[in-house]
Structure formats: C-alpha cells, structure tokens
Design a protein around this motif. Structure first.
Motif, PDB file in Angstrom:
ATOM      1  N   MET A 154       0.853  -1.187   0.000  1.00 10.43           N
ATOM      2  CA  MET A 154       0.000   0.000   0.000  1.00 10.43           C
ATOM      3  C   MET A 154       0.894   1.243   0.000  1.00 10.43           C
ATOM      4  O   MET A 154       1.710   1.425   0.887  1.00 10.43           O
ATOM      5  CB  MET A 154      -0.897   0.003   1.237  1.00 10.43           C
ATOM      6  CG  MET A 154      -2.018   1.066   1.225  1.00 10.43           C
ATOM      7  SD  MET A 154      -1.546   2.816   1.240  1.00 10.43           S
ATOM      8  CE  MET A 154      -0.622   2.905   2.770  1.00 10.43           C
ATOM      9  N   VAL A 155       0.742   2.071  -1.026  1.00  8.25           N
ATOM     10  CA  VAL A 155       1.487   3.334  -1.134  1.00  8.25           C
ATOM     11  C   VAL A 155       0.476   4.450  -1.361  1.00  8.25           C
ATOM     12  O   VAL A 155      -0.434   4.313  -2.180  1.00  8.25           O
ATOM     13  CB  VAL A 155       2.500   3.284  -2.292  1.00  8.25           C
ATOM     14  CG1 VAL A 155       3.177   4.640  -2.468  1.00  8.25           C
ATOM     15  CG2 VAL A 155       3.534   2.195  -2.047  1.00  8.25           C
ATOM     16  N   ILE A 156       0.650   5.554  -0.628  1.00  2.00           N
ATOM     17  CA  ILE A 156      -0.271   6.674  -0.787  1.00  2.00           C
ATOM     18  C   ILE A 156       0.468   7.993  -0.612  1.00  2.00           C
ATOM     19  O   ILE A 156       1.378   8.104   0.207  1.00  2.00           O
ATOM     20  CB  ILE A 156      -1.445   6.576   0.218  1.00  2.00           C
ATOM     21  CG1 ILE A 156      -2.550   7.599  -0.129  1.00  2.00           C
ATOM     22  CG2 ILE A 156      -0.987   6.718   1.652  1.00  2.00           C
ATOM     23  CD1 ILE A 156      -3.859   7.361   0.609  1.00  2.00           C
ATOM     24  N   LYS A 172       2.959   0.826   3.293  1.00  2.92           N
ATOM     25  CA  LYS A 172       2.717  -0.254   4.235  1.00  2.92           C
ATOM     26  C   LYS A 172       2.942  -1.567   3.474  1.00  2.92           C
ATOM     27  O   LYS A 172       2.268  -1.832   2.475  1.00  2.92           O
ATOM     28  CB  LYS A 172       1.291  -0.207   4.793  1.00  2.92           C
ATOM     29  CG  LYS A 172       0.881   1.145   5.399  1.00  2.92           C
ATOM     30  CD  LYS A 172       1.186   1.212   6.861  1.00  2.92           C
ATOM     31  CE  LYS A 172       0.797   2.551   7.494  1.00  2.92           C
ATOM     32  NZ  LYS A 172      -0.553   3.051   7.188  1.00  2.92           N
ATOM     33  N   ILE A 173       3.889  -2.362   3.936  1.00  2.00           N
ATOM     34  CA  ILE A 173       4.122  -3.688   3.369  1.00  2.00           C
ATOM     35  C   ILE A 173       3.578  -4.701   4.368  1.00  2.00           C
ATOM     36  O   ILE A 173       4.026  -4.752   5.514  1.00  2.00           O
ATOM     37  CB  ILE A 173       5.612  -3.946   3.090  1.00  2.00           C
ATOM     38  CG1 ILE A 173       6.170  -2.878   2.146  1.00  2.00           C
ATOM     39  CG2 ILE A 173       5.792  -5.334   2.480  1.00  2.00           C
ATOM     40  CD1 ILE A 173       7.655  -3.027   1.845  1.00  2.00           C
ATOM     41  N   LEU A 200       5.566  -3.548   7.674  1.00  3.99           N
ATOM     42  CA  LEU A 200       6.344  -2.311   7.673  1.00  3.99           C
ATOM     43  C   LEU A 200       5.428  -1.117   7.485  1.00  3.99           C
ATOM     44  O   LEU A 200       4.563  -1.117   6.598  1.00  3.99           O
ATOM     45  CB  LEU A 200       7.373  -2.318   6.536  1.00  3.99           C
ATOM     46  CG  LEU A 200       8.043  -0.970   6.225  1.00  3.99           C
ATOM     47  CD1 LEU A 200       8.901  -0.486   7.380  1.00  3.99           C
ATOM     48  CD2 LEU A 200       8.870  -1.049   4.941  1.00  3.99           C
ATOM     49  N   ASP A 201       5.648  -0.087   8.298  1.00  2.00           N
ATOM     50  CA  ASP A 201       5.018   1.227   8.110  1.00  2.00           C
ATOM     51  C   ASP A 201       6.161   2.220   7.885  1.00  2.00           C
ATOM     52  O   ASP A 201       6.883   2.578   8.816  1.00  2.00           O
ATOM     53  CB  ASP A 201       4.199   1.601   9.348  1.00  2.00           C
ATOM     54  CG  ASP A 201       3.646   3.019   9.280  1.00  2.00           C
ATOM     55  OD1 ASP A 201       3.656   3.623   8.193  1.00  2.00           O
ATOM     56  OD2 ASP A 201       3.220   3.529  10.335  1.00  2.00           O
ATOM     57  N   GLY A 229      -3.855 -10.479   4.226  1.00  2.00           N
ATOM     58  CA  GLY A 229      -3.643  -9.327   5.087  1.00  2.00           C
ATOM     59  C   GLY A 229      -4.504  -8.156   4.656  1.00  2.00           C
ATOM     60  O   GLY A 229      -5.172  -8.192   3.621  1.00  2.00           O
ATOM     61  N   PHE A 230      -4.499  -7.128   5.483  1.00  2.00           N
ATOM     62  CA  PHE A 230      -5.176  -5.893   5.078  1.00  2.00           C
ATOM     63  C   PHE A 230      -4.507  -4.701   5.722  1.00  2.00           C
ATOM     64  O   PHE A 230      -3.766  -4.808   6.700  1.00  2.00           O
ATOM     65  CB  PHE A 230      -6.680  -5.922   5.388  1.00  2.00           C
ATOM     66  CG  PHE A 230      -7.059  -6.067   6.842  1.00  2.00           C
ATOM     67  CD1 PHE A 230      -6.814  -5.053   7.760  1.00  2.00           C
ATOM     68  CD2 PHE A 230      -7.709  -7.208   7.291  1.00  2.00           C
ATOM     69  CE1 PHE A 230      -7.191  -5.165   9.091  1.00  2.00           C
ATOM     70  CE2 PHE A 230      -8.082  -7.346   8.622  1.00  2.00           C
ATOM     71  CZ  PHE A 230      -7.824  -6.321   9.523  1.00  2.00           C
ATOM     72  N   ASN A 231      -4.766  -3.542   5.122  1.00  2.00           N
ATOM     73  CA  ASN A 231      -4.365  -2.253   5.680  1.00  2.00           C
ATOM     74  C   ASN A 231      -5.549  -1.312   5.534  1.00  2.00           C
ATOM     75  O   ASN A 231      -6.015  -1.054   4.424  1.00  2.00           O
ATOM     76  CB  ASN A 231      -3.159  -1.681   4.943  1.00  2.00           C
ATOM     77  CG  ASN A 231      -2.705  -0.365   5.551  1.00  2.00           C
ATOM     78  OD1 ASN A 231      -1.935  -0.357   6.501  1.00  2.00           O
ATOM     79  ND2 ASN A 231      -3.199   0.758   5.031  1.00  2.00           N
ATOM     80  N   PHE A 232      -6.059  -0.809   6.662  1.00  2.00           N
ATOM     81  CA  PHE A 232      -7.154   0.143   6.673  1.00  2.00           C
ATOM     82  C   PHE A 232      -6.720   1.373   7.462  1.00  2.00           C
ATOM     83  O   PHE A 232      -6.055   1.248   8.499  1.00  2.00           O
ATOM     84  CB  PHE A 232      -8.411  -0.445   7.339  1.00  2.00           C
ATOM     85  CG  PHE A 232      -8.933  -1.694   6.680  1.00  2.00           C
ATOM     86  CD1 PHE A 232      -8.939  -1.831   5.304  1.00  2.00           C
ATOM     87  CD2 PHE A 232      -9.434  -2.734   7.454  1.00  2.00           C
ATOM     88  CE1 PHE A 232      -9.426  -2.983   4.704  1.00  2.00           C
ATOM     89  CE2 PHE A 232      -9.925  -3.883   6.866  1.00  2.00           C
ATOM     90  CZ  PHE A 232      -9.923  -4.015   5.486  1.00  2.00           C
TER      91      PHE A 232
END
Length: 344
Positions: A154-156, A172-173, A200-201, A229-232
């Motif tokens: 996740m890249v933002i 976020k990996i 990783l953050d 997995g997830f990232n919220f």
C-alpha cells in the motif's frame, strides 16, 4: 475517486505534492531537497511489527527534526502484558539520515542506551536491536529477518487541505515471513516463518500540528494456507484522491474505498477500547468484528507536544471482498487497530 499514481518525483520544485493518489509500489521518488516547509514540520519514520500467536515485537526509528525517537514494544498475548520503552533525543534535525526509499539502505541509531539497525539488502530485511534498560533493568536485544516480501504494497501520497506545502508519503508492506530471536534478559523468544509475520510502516512527510489517525493491520495465513492481510486507515489529510485501504491475497493488492472504525463508548462518551469494535465500509466490502486482547497505550504530554496512542491487539472475524467479487472469510485472526492523536 481513486487516482493511481504515476512514476515521477513526489514533490514539485516549489514543495507542493506533484500528485495525490495511491499505488502498489514506490512509484514516486521522495525528494526532500524540494521541501519548502519549516524543518520542525518534517516527520520521518520506519516502523516494523513482527508477531505470531504468542508475542509481538514493534520497533521504531523516527526523526521529527526537533526530536528523534528509538522505541521498542514487546507484547505477550498469553498474559496479556505489554512493555514499551521509548528513548528521545532532542534536536536531531535530520541527522538520523533515514533512507529516501524503503527498498534499500540502512536505518541506524547507535548510542550508549540503545542500538537499532534496519538494513534492506536485496529481498531480505534484517532488524537488529538493543535497548540497555528495557524492563526492570533487563536489556532487550535480538535479530529478526524478514523475507518473502509480497508483490504489492500500500502506497499513498496524501495532501493536507489548506496547507499546500504539507504532505504524507507512506508505504505499508503487509505479510513478510519473519524469523529470528528476541532476548529479554535471559528469556528467549523465537519467531519462526511457519507462524510469524511482519508489517512495515514507512512514512515520510510534512505534517500539520494537530491530527488524529485510525489504522488497522493484519497478516496471516488463511485456512487454505494462502497469505492474507489488510491495511485500513483514515482520519488525517485530504483523501479525496485516494484512501489507504487495501486487502492482500497471496501478495497481491485489492483496493478498497472508504472504511469506518466503530469504537464503543463509555457512558461518559469516551472511547472504550477494550470492548468489541466494528470495521465496515459503505459498499459492504468490509464487515469485520474486532475483539480486543490488549491495549498498548501511551500518552506523552510535554508542554506543546502531545501523543495519545491506543494500539489495540485482538482477533478479527467477518468478511472482506476482493475486487473480483470473491468473499474472504476471516476467522479469529490476530491483528491490531489503533487510534492516535498527536500535537507535534
């Protein structure tokens, strides 16, 4: 709208964000030489979380210009208990020299009280750490290897409304395999790739003074053996161009739009972090119940600086929807959800 970032520099020559949006890799090059904001507003950090069903280890190195931070947390889910030791250095002013990319380089702090080293070499990340006085005079030390990095992350790139020189660039990996040992005094804790995962953050940005964020992450294997997995997350910045919400199946990202963390309230209207939460999305793609085990909480309040943190670890159950319409059943999987309010 979910704008997908294109390759290029993160910042324009005038310090403004070249493009807001999301990606699944670091397509934007972080170029801090173009930052035009006050140095005290620059915030940079590397945060790693390693965990299995018994223990979690969190390691942080940060340089916020007016202060640097080395922090380690150890959580024992069987008790449950947690200990965090954070060491602050004043007026680091970027001398920590955190890498411009998460894909290579060395993050290193070395002093009498602590040593922390995050090295990225090829497809392997090595985390070495030593805190001299971690718990009741006992040192915390160890070495962790993170391998099997997933294909997507996740890249933002997030702007802040009304603050054109403020931004946040974040990766976020989710879903490394983790191995290694941790020593707390003479007690040995082992992480094995068969049951241990890493997250990783990686954050670089120019932040506003006061903000609140919500973040939740999870990594583990489903009943069929596939990595999930997830990232919220949400709560700060202008996310009209993209959110940071994704689920990951076997290393590949599935984009989610907006989510909401429903935290129970006490009779006095305050957050009741240890009662069950809900995490949902308006489109029905996310419908999760979260059952807390332990609240890793900390509140630092020094004059004009304040950080009120609640990182709650617990079990998730429910469903999430992949972009192909496949419904994924989440059954009693360990992860975390947090709420953090900063004045920094």
């Amino acid at each position: 709208m979910q704008n997908k970032l294109k390759d290029g520099n993160l910042l324009n020559a005038d310090g403004t964000l070249a493009e807001a949006g999301y990606a699944t890799s670091l397509v934007k090059r972080y170029n801090p030489e173009n930052i035009k904001a006050k140095k005290c507003r620059i915030k940079e950090w590397d945060y790693y979380l390693v965990y299995n069903s018994k223990y979690a280890l969190a390691l942080t190195v940060a340089d916020n210009r007016y202060m640097g931070l080395v922090s380690a947390s150890l959580i024992d889910f069987s008790q449950p208990t947690e200990k965090t030791t954070s060491l602050i250095s004043w007026f680091t002013n970027g001398k920590t020299n955190l890498p411009k990319s998460s894909a290579s380089g060395l993050t290193k702090v070395d002093n009498k009280a602590s040593k922390m080293e995050f090295e990225v070499r090829g497809k392997k990340r090595t985390l070495k750490f030593f805190i001299k006085d971690f718990l009741n005079g006992k040192p915390l030390s160890g070495e962790i290897a993170l391998t099997s990095e997933p294909q997507d992350s996740m890249v933002i790139a997030t702007p802040f409304a009304g603050k054109p020189k403020a931004f946040y660039y974040n990766q976020k990996i989710v879903g490394f395999e983790a191995s290694g040992t941790v020593m707390l005094g003479s007690k040995k804790i082992v992480f094995s790739p068969a049951d241990s995962v890493g997250i990783l953050d990686w954050g670089r940005g120019v932040w506003t003074y006061k903000n609140t964020w919500f973040w939740s992450g999870l990594a583990g294997k489903l009943e069929d053996g596939k990595m999930f997995g997830f990232n919220f997350g949400y709560g700060f910045g202008d996310t009209s161009n993209a959110t940071e919400n994704m689920i990951f199946l076997n290393g590949y990202a599935h984009k989610i739009d907006r989510v909401e963390f429903v935290i129970p309230k006490t009779k006095r209207g305050k957050d009741d972090f240890m009662r069950p939460w809900k995490i949902t999305s308006g489109d029905g793609a996310v419908d999760l119940d979260f059952y807390p085990i332990i609240d890793r909480k900390a509140c630092t309040d020094v004059l004009i600086l304040k950080s009120d943190q609640h990182q709650v670890f617990g079990k998730f159950s429910g469903t999430v929807m992949a972009k192909n319409g496949k419904k994924v059943e989440v059954k009693n999987m360990l992860g975390f959800a947090e709420k953090v309010t900063n004045k920094w």
